[in-house]
Scaffold this active site. Structure first.
Site, PDB file in Angstrom:
ATOM      1  CE  LYS A 294       3.535  -7.109  -5.210  1.00  0.00           C
ATOM      2  NZ  LYS A 294       3.058  -5.524  -5.949  1.00  0.00           N
TER       3      LYS A 294
HETATM    4  C1  LIG Z   1       2.249  -5.364  -6.437  1.00  0.00           C
HETATM    5  C2  LIG Z   1       2.353  -3.735  -7.003  1.00  0.00           C
HETATM    6  C3  LIG Z   1       1.468  -2.953  -6.826  1.00  0.00           C
HETATM    7  C4  LIG Z   1       0.117  -3.130  -7.273  1.00  0.00           C
HETATM    8  O1  LIG Z   1      -0.566  -3.545  -6.304  1.00  0.00           O
HETATM    9  P1  LIG Z   1      -2.154  -4.651  -6.319  1.00  0.00           P
HETATM   10  O2  LIG Z   1      -2.062  -4.679  -4.552  1.00  0.00           O
HETATM   11  O3  LIG Z   1      -1.604  -5.753  -6.871  1.00  0.00           O
HETATM   12  O4  LIG Z   1      -3.155  -3.704  -6.828  1.00  0.00           O
HETATM   13  C5  LIG Z   1       1.804  -1.709  -7.316  1.00  0.00           C
HETATM   14  N1  LIG Z   1       3.012  -0.966  -7.784  1.00  0.00           N
HETATM   15  C6  LIG Z   1       4.481  -2.070  -6.939  1.00  0.00           C
HETATM   16  C7  LIG Z   1       5.203  -1.088  -6.899  1.00  0.00           C
HETATM   17  C8  LIG Z   1       3.736  -3.161  -6.439  1.00  0.00           C
HETATM   18  O5  LIG Z   1       4.984  -3.992  -6.159  1.00  0.00           O
END
Ligand SMILES: *Cc1c(COP(=O)(O)O)cnc(C)c1O
Length: 498
Positions: free
Chosen positions: A111
């Protein structure tokens, strides 16, 4: 290029779409036209550093930001000390798999890729639109988003951020990362109850007009850093194109050769960014959507029926524990030929009955691009062990879900196309599950596990997780949902009773 809501026809500039986050009609802003990326562009991009690549690609989407502005933001977001020089490393395992590591930012989760640049895009959007108020970002988090948002907004001028997390709903590492957050414009508080309680509390604050008026009198406007904001999505398109350019540059593929992309999916933001890159013309064969036991998307992609009426499971890949993946709405809009009426209809069905079904032709369109699969808890742990033993690669639980699904897919399809698998978190963030996968022993979740994982695997603890125990705890507070508003007000220095 303008932006339209997936549920309406109003056309607005990119900066306004980013400032608003969500459209007043409830839809998600999406570009009305997808720019393209050519073979020559790939050549050109291969010669650039990551911030330059980001400015090049993002500028094609955000017409009312200058190239210079975007380069400045990308340099602030993706250079040292925020990210290492090799911003998004690719690690080859086996003959066809390239693991794209998106977790080398300040919070060790993917993120960061979006939340490091979003504050710059947002504050700039506010200036462009003559917004005089300061923005206060309000977040309810079940883990990774809260910390990544805190790091992104910490000490960014004209912003503040307040994060609520469920007291018993995040890991010790995640909690410690948040309550030791640095920055003069940040606040963190735990909430009694689960994630839904925290989330509902935050929604109530957004809807509280008295409170919002009081904030406005102090020149403050509430905003969110949700993954539905286009400003979080567009930075994610960059790394797919960047990774492709790297594979061309190192001679792993020829320019124009098709690859597959496999993504561990929760809210559908990351894989939607890959879809957008493909729509731009990036040579992608299939997008493989990987889920954990909460496999609503696996079924949706297989038979075109989205049905959230099912049990919700807590898994070892918590960031993918989700039954309503918001960004699917953008996919619907794109595969219905940008049709807001059909899209809004599906969304209405979803909120009324928890369910909708695509038409035959829409299903066909989706299946020409997307594949899907899911990994059980056992598959996930087995895959961590397999990749460690076979390739010396240490994957986190989310990444392992994708590796498991991808291995199954390539075995069943005898498909030897080269594949990029998105790695979304450092294994150190989920040390308890990773250790369990490696030696079969259950452990109490505690900060000490980070050291234990390092000793067992002789790998380095990532710098942001290294001295967590030594850091000063700044935000030890806890409230019930009724006290959340007061916490925000106090953090902003506002007296609620005046
Ligand atoms: C948020 C997240 C995801 C999922 O990603 P999306 O864009 O919501 O599909 C997968 N793995 C981790 C570690 C995340 O923090």
């Amino acid at each position: 290029m303008k932006y339209v809501s997936t549920r309406g026809r109003e056309c607005i500039e990119a900066s306004l779409a980013i400032m608003r986050g969500i459209s007043p009609d409830g839809g998600l802003y999406t570009p009305e036209e997808i720019p393209s990326v050519s073979k020559e562009d790939i050549e050109k991009i291969a010669g650039m550093c990551y911030p330059e690549r980001a400015a090049e690609i993002i500028s094609r989407f955000l017409a009312d930001y200058t190239r210079e502005e975007l380069l400045e933001y990308a340099e602030a977001a993706y250079s040292e000390p925020k990210f290492p020089e090799n911003t998004v490393p690719l690690v080859k395992t086996g003959s066809n798999t390239y693991i794209m590591e998106l977790f080398h930012g300040p919070t060790c989760a993917f993120k960061d890729m979006a939340l490091q640049i979003l504050p710059h895009l947002l504050t700039s959007a506010m200036k462009k639109n003559g917004e005089k108020n300061k923005v206060c970002i309000l977040v309810a988090t079940s883990g990774d988003t809260g910390k990544a948002a805190l790091e992104g907004f910490a000490d960014v001028k004209d912003t503040s951020i307040f994060v609520f997390y469920p007291r018993d709903g995040v890991s010790d590492i995640q909690k410690r990362q948040m309550i030791t957050q640095r920055g003069s414009n940040v606040g963190v508080c735990s909430v009694t109850g689960n994630f839904d309680d925290a989330q509902t509390g935050v929604k109530k604050i957004f809807a509280d007009s008295d409170f919002n008026n009081k904030l406005a009198a102090n020149d403050i406007r509430l905003s969110s850093a949700n993954s539905i904001n286009w400003g979080r999505l567009v930075p994610q398109v960059v790394y797919y194109i960047s990774a492709y350019a790297d594979l061309v540059k190192t001679g792993e593929i020829s320019n124009g050769e098709k690859i597959n992309v496999c993504v561990p999916t929760g809210n559908f933001g990351n894989i939607l960014a890959a879809f957008i890159a493909r729509e731009m013309g990036l040579p992608v064969n299939k997008l493989i959507c990987a889920s954990n036991r909460n496999n609503v998307l696996t079924d949706f992609i297989k038979d075109g029926i989205y049905d959230r009426n099912r049990e919700f499971y807590l898994t070892s890949s918590p960031s993918m524990d989700i039954l309503i993946s918001s960004n699917v709405e953008r996919l619907l809009w794109l595969i219905t030929g940008m049709n807001p009426e059909i899209t809004a209809g599906y969304m209405k069905d979803l909120s009324a009955t928890g369910k909708y079904e695509l038409s035959e032709s829409e299903k066909k369109k989706m299946n020409s691009v997307f594949e899907s699969g899911w990994a059980s808890e056992k598959d996930t742990l087995d895959t961590i062990k397999k990749y460690y033993d076979k390739y010396g690669y240490l994957a986190d639980t989310h990444t392992a879900v994708a590796l498991s699904v991808n291995d199954k897919y390539s075995a069943e399809n005898a498909d030897d196309i080269k594949t990029i698998v998105a790695a979304t978190a450092s294994p150190y963030k989920f040390a308890d599950s990773v250790l369990l996968a490696l030696d079969g022993k259950e452990r109490e979740n505690s900060l000490g596990l980070v050291r234990e994982l390092s000793d067992m695997t002789s790998t380095e603890i990532p710098a942001p997780l290294k001295d967590l125990e030594a850091r000063e705890i700044r935000f030890g507070g806890c409230t019930d949902t009724s006290g959340m508003k007061k916490e925000v007000a106090e953090s902003l220095g506002i007296d609620l009773y005046r």
